[in-house]
Scaffold this active site. Structure first.
Site, short mmCIF file in Angstrom:
data_model
loop_
_atom_site.label_atom_id
_atom_site.label_comp_id
_atom_site.label_asym_id
_atom_site.label_seq_id
_atom_site.Cartn_x
_atom_site.Cartn_y
_atom_site.Cartn_z
N HIS A 57 1.75 4.48 -2.87
CA HIS A 57 1.88 5.93 -2.70
C HIS A 57 3.24 6.40 -3.24
O HIS A 57 3.34 7.45 -3.89
CB HIS A 57 1.78 6.31 -1.23
CG HIS A 57 0.40 6.36 -0.67
ND1 HIS A 57 -0.62 7.05 -1.28
CD2 HIS A 57 -0.13 5.83 0.46
CE1 HIS A 57 -1.72 6.94 -0.54
NE2 HIS A 57 -1.45 6.20 0.52
N HIS A 102 0.83 -1.21 0.00
CA HIS A 102 0.00 0.00 0.00
C HIS A 102 0.87 1.26 0.00
O HIS A 102 0.69 2.15 -0.85
CB HIS A 102 -0.91 -0.02 1.23
CG HIS A 102 -1.77 1.20 1.39
ND1 HIS A 102 -3.11 1.21 1.04
CD2 HIS A 102 -1.50 2.45 1.84
CE1 HIS A 102 -3.60 2.42 1.27
NE2 HIS A 102 -2.65 3.19 1.76
N GLU A 103 1.79 1.32 0.95
CA GLU A 103 2.63 2.52 1.04
C GLU A 103 3.55 2.66 -0.18
O GLU A 103 3.85 3.77 -0.60
CB GLU A 103 3.45 2.50 2.34
CG GLU A 103 2.61 2.51 3.61
CD GLU A 103 1.62 3.66 3.67
OE1 GLU A 103 1.88 4.73 3.06
OE2 GLU A 103 0.57 3.51 4.31
N HIS A 126 3.34 6.78 -6.89
CA HIS A 126 2.63 7.99 -7.30
C HIS A 126 3.56 9.20 -7.25
O HIS A 126 3.50 10.09 -8.10
CB HIS A 126 1.43 8.19 -6.36
CG HIS A 126 0.33 9.04 -6.93
ND1 HIS A 126 -0.81 9.34 -6.22
CD2 HIS A 126 0.18 9.66 -8.13
CE1 HIS A 126 -1.61 10.11 -6.96
NE2 HIS A 126 -1.03 10.31 -8.11
#
Length: 670
Positions: free
Chosen positions: A465, A461-462, A468
């Protein structure tokens, strides 16, 4: 001596020289950087030339470089490796920074120049990104109160300053409660616990200098303890301490702080002409209105609650079969859910965990990025702010793209949770700068470091990020990377979690810590088959938190937030054995700053999109379909906030999604 924070950094890729920075450097560096930024702002506001995009909006984009150099390393260290000095600095910096930026947003001469450019926008021949930056800049000034006059203007500055102080205090109180509490364990108390929990408890005891194993309030330790400890009395003691964070009375109690924050937010929104804070906050998000948020959450709440109630009945039967009379309690749920999972899915967490080595999961997250986007990761040997941190040079086709830093282990100096931040964001103006991105987690430290399946999802998940940020390809820093609508920012992170579930990824990287053997196919099938196990519980605890957050901000501020929380949960029919994922006194997402205030729903809003977006890869026949990967990077990961979020999603998928894929993915579809 020259302050290293104000000097040129002759380091690889301009990484902060952490080995040269001392805590005593931050305060004088901040004062100098603030003065420099003020001078830059004054020069823009007092420019005698007619306002243009270049001399006003781009000039604002170029200002503040010295301030960024000070605050990037400071906030990285204050969040992930705090100490009394840094906490004191943060308490002092918060109101100072709030006042500084309030002064900028309230600068009438500056706002007049921005407004003048805005008024002539149709004649300026701006690029799409420039038009977007102009709109966001103008809107930001208006929403910050730049158009306010007299007493209203003064009061807005006071509110912003006070909110900054309260947010810092809320965070530090929570950290203090988490840091101070631990429960010593006798050797007999370790019976029934898997080796990885025992190892984590012993490591935590060493850090606390407790003379033996302990349970702390770190999620990576307390959750597996609640899952596996057969000692109901110890589970209850640990759970009650976990639930009481921020509500223990005394100097670290957050309840009065939460009430004051809610009151100030309401006042702020009304000064700007909004009926409530939720109306103000959601105006700039994809959801737009509280009604749209509530509809999404309630569409998910009812099927989730029904599933949770059915699950509670089964867990109660198991508990009573153990000779425990009475109702299922919150400290019982995880223990009996784990036993049920072992029975129904023949899946033993203790047997599973050796296959999720931290290092191998890091490799897996990198390997997926390589296959999808052509990124390569080479270790960097550079000084960082803590010995546990590691760094990588991220390249593509031999060209430097970013620096990625991973800080994975729990420690007393680190706030709880997991997050991604950019010490430096990507931009091409006023000069080209590549991003420096940090992932911070709170995994239990052991040798070898083993993760639960949920921990591995957090890591992916991290890293979503981080992608991105790293793949951002825009001109202006203000729309770079994760500078997007709050209910869009979780799309890349939650989407990336899906690649952990791809069988060939687990087949290659889920290898046993001792034998090196890959996870047996039978176990792999069970892991994937149990992906939606206990999803009623997980969905209820999340949606309850999101609905309480929305209720806090949708109407008049509650004088007693705890009473309001109880009222909302009672109206929802919250199952007795489930608690909110984040009760009010520890709800840092909502009260440590404005980021997720009235916006905690955004994880689920983004999940609607991520479930639909991954279906695009499945429809293409491969999780690594190159055409879909290119579209994902082109329309989502590289564009930051340079376009409207809904337009970006439609460009990638061809349409906006419905809730169906989410319910299906969570196993809650009828």
């Amino acid at each position: 001596m020259t302050n290293p924070l104000l000097s040129e950094w002759n380091t690889p890729f301009g990484i902060a020289p952490f080995d040269e920075i001392s805590d005593d450097d931050f305060a004088p560096a901040l004062d100098t950087a603030l003065a420099e930024h003020n001078a830059e702002i004054d020069a823009i506001a007092s420019n005698s030339a007619s306002p243009t995009f270049a001399n006003t909006v781009e000039a604002l984009e170029a200002a503040g470089d010295a301030l960024d150099k000070v605050l990037g390393p400071f906030f990285a260290m204050a969040g992930a490796d705090s100490n009394p000095k840094r906490e004191d600095l943060q308490r002092n910096f918060s109101p100072k920074l709030a006042a500084h930026f309030a002064e900028i947003s309230g600068n009438k001469a500056l706002f007049e120049r921005v407004a003048a450019v805005w008024d002539q926008r149709d004649t300026l021949d701006l690029s799409d990104e420039q038009a977007r930056v102009l709109m966001l800049t103008h809107r930001g000034f208006v929403r910050s109160g730049a158009a306010l006059e007299g007493a209203d203007e003064t009061r807005m500055k006071e509110i912003k300053g006070r909110l900054a102080v309260l947010g810092t205090q809320f965070t530090q109180n929570l950290l203090a409660d988490e840091r101070s509490w631990f429960m010593p364990l006798e050797e007999a108390d370790l019976e029934g616990l898997p080796d990885f929990v025992v190892g984590a408890a012993r490591a935590a005891g060493e850090e606390k200098e407790a003379g033996g194993p302990v349970v702390t309030l770190s999620r990576s330790l307390i959750v597996p303890f609640l899952q596996f400890s057969p000692r109901r009395d110890l589970r209850e003691k640990a759970f009650r301490a976990w639930e009481a964070r921020g509500a223990n009375g005394g100097e670290t109690d957050n309840r009065a702080i939460a009430a004051e924050i809610l009151s100030l937010r309401e006042e702020r929104a009304k000064l700007l002409g909004y009926a409530c804070f939720a109306d103000y906050k959601l105006e700039t998000e994809m959801a737009k209105t509280p009604a749209a948020v509530r509809k999404l959450l309630m569409d998910v709440w009812e099927p989730a609650k029904a599933q949770a109630k059915a699950d509670a009945a089964k867990l109660t039967e198991m508990m009573q079969a153990d000779g425990v009379n009475g109702d299922l309690a919150p400290w019982d749920w995880r223990y009996y859910a784990e036993k049920r999972r072992a029975v129904e899915h023949d899946l033993d967490e203790a047997a599973l965990k050796p296959y999720f080595q931290l290092d191998r999961m890091i490799e897996a997250s990198f390997a997926c990025a390589t296959r999808l986007f052509g990124l390569q990761f080479e270790p960097l040997d550079v000084p960082l702010y803590h010995p546990d941190c590691r760094a990588w040079d991220v390249t593509r086709d031999g060209k430097h793209v970013a620096v990625f830093i991973g800080d994975y282990f729990a420690r007393g100096s680190k706030r709880s949770g997991a997050w991604c931040s950019a010490m430096r964001s990507q931009a091409k103006f006023p000069q080209v700068q590549t991003p420096i991105v940090i992932n911070v987690c709170n995994f239990a430290k052991a040798d070898p470091a083993l993760l639960s399946y949920d921990d591995a999802r957090t890591l992916f998940h991290e890293f979503g990020h981080a992608l991105h940020q790293m793949l951002s390809n825009v001109t202006y820093e203000s729309v770079s990377g994760t500078s997007v609508a709050r209910d869009f920012v979780e799309l890349p992170s939650q989407l990336y979690e899906h690649w952990l579930e791809v069988p060939e990824v687990l087949g290659e990287f889920a290898t046993h810590a001792k034998t090196g053997e890959p996870m047996p196919r039978e176990m792999l099938d069970k892991v994937l088959g149990a992906a939606t196990f206990d999803m009623g519980f997980q969905t209820v605890e999340y949606v309850a938190s999101a609905l309480v957050d929305l209720a806090f901000h949708e109407g008049e501020a509650a004088a007693d937030p705890m009473a309001k929380q109880a009222e909302v949960l009672d109206a929802l029919g919250m199952p007795d054995a489930i608690r909110m994922r984040h009760a009010t006194p520890q709800f840092a997402h909502v009260f440590s700053g404005d980021g997720y205030s009235s916006g905690y729903y955004s994880y689920m809003w983004s999940e609607v999109m991520d479930a639909d977006a991954f279906e695009a890869f499945e429809e293409a026949g491969s999780a690594f379909d190159p055409e879909r990967a290119r579209a994902l990077e082109q329309h989502i990961l590289s564009t930051g906030g340079s376009q409207d979020a809904a337009e970006l999603y439609v460009a990638f998928r061809g349409r906006l999604p419905g809730v169906e894929a989410l319910l299906k993915g969570r196993g809650l579809a009828a």
